[in-house]
Design an enzyme around this catalytic site. Sequence first.
Site, PDB file in Angstrom:
ATOM      1  N   CYS A  60       4.081  10.164   0.736  1.00 52.53           N
ATOM      2  CA  CYS A  60       4.643   9.661  -0.521  1.00 52.53           C
ATOM      3  C   CYS A  60       5.729  10.602  -1.054  1.00 52.53           C
ATOM      4  O   CYS A  60       5.702  11.813  -0.800  1.00 52.53           O
ATOM      5  CB  CYS A  60       3.560   9.552  -1.581  1.00 52.53           C
ATOM      6  N   GLU A 111       8.148   7.094   5.824  1.00 51.50           N
ATOM      7  CA  GLU A 111       7.135   6.277   6.501  1.00 51.50           C
ATOM      8  C   GLU A 111       7.128   6.528   8.007  1.00 51.50           C
ATOM      9  O   GLU A 111       8.122   6.963   8.593  1.00 51.50           O
ATOM     10  CB  GLU A 111       7.401   4.794   6.216  1.00 51.50           C
ATOM     11  N   GLU A 156       6.173  11.731  -4.045  1.00 52.89           N
ATOM     12  CA  GLU A 156       5.681  12.779  -4.946  1.00 52.89           C
ATOM     13  C   GLU A 156       5.261  14.012  -4.147  1.00 52.89           C
ATOM     14  O   GLU A 156       5.544  15.156  -4.522  1.00 52.89           O
ATOM     15  CB  GLU A 156       4.470  12.283  -5.734  1.00 52.89           C
TER      16      GLU A 156
HETATM   17  N1  THU Z   1       4.422   5.472  -2.067  1.00 53.54           N
HETATM   18  C1  THU Z   1       4.910   6.614  -2.646  1.00 53.54           C
HETATM   19  O1  THU Z   1       5.900   7.192  -2.171  1.00 53.54           O
HETATM   20  N2  THU Z   1       4.285   7.073  -3.749  1.00 53.54           N
HETATM   21  C2  THU Z   1       3.200   6.494  -4.334  1.00 53.54           C
HETATM   22  O2  THU Z   1       2.625   7.054  -5.257  1.00 53.54           O
HETATM   23  C3  THU Z   1       2.752   5.185  -3.866  1.00 53.54           C
HETATM   24  C4  THU Z   1       3.278   4.757  -2.554  1.00 53.54           C
HETATM   25  C5  THU Z   1       5.084   4.964  -0.860  1.00 53.54           C
HETATM   26  C6  THU Z   1       4.261   5.089   0.394  1.00 53.54           C
HETATM   27  C7  THU Z   1       4.860   3.978   1.238  1.00 53.54           C
HETATM   28  O3  THU Z   1       5.987   4.502   1.914  1.00 53.54           O
HETATM   29  C8  THU Z   1       5.330   2.945   0.244  1.00 53.54           C
HETATM   30  O4  THU Z   1       5.375   3.603  -1.013  1.00 53.54           O
HETATM   31  C9  THU Z   1       4.430   1.740   0.138  1.00 53.54           C
HETATM   32  O5  THU Z   1       3.124   2.091  -0.075  1.00 53.54           O
END
Ligand code: THU
Length: 127
Positions: A52, A43, A54
Amino acid sequence: MKEAVINKAIAMRSRAHAPFSNYRVGAAVETQSGEIIGGCNVESSSYGLTCCAERVALFRAVAAGHTSFRSMAIATHNSGMPCGACRQVIWELCSDIPIHICNEQECVKTISSKDLLPDAFDKSKLL
Ligand code: THU
């Protein structure tokens, strides 16, 4: 094999850099050659720059030279599903592969990347 990619995704949650949401996500991708490559969400205080788990896993794999993938696993405390942006990237880089959705302990369900993004837009529309 299935256990290796699942266990890697679960383990990768501990690497999450998620000081703003506290939502820790781990991911792992199994390459065609059998390597397992992990990712976690990273983040930013400028929230839109967040990446994210993935996409971190897949981009690491691509940067390491992999072009073909067998499966993925994603782990969160509440077995969350991948966001829309990641569904698009998974489809474009992996085509139709099984995606294991996990909680902190185990895989709770497996879904195909095709079912995650029905009627996908992709390079076939640009030719
Ligand atoms: N997030 C992911 O890593 N993958 C996803 O598919 C959904 C959201 C993360 C982004 C952010 O750091 C946190 O989850 C909250 O949205």
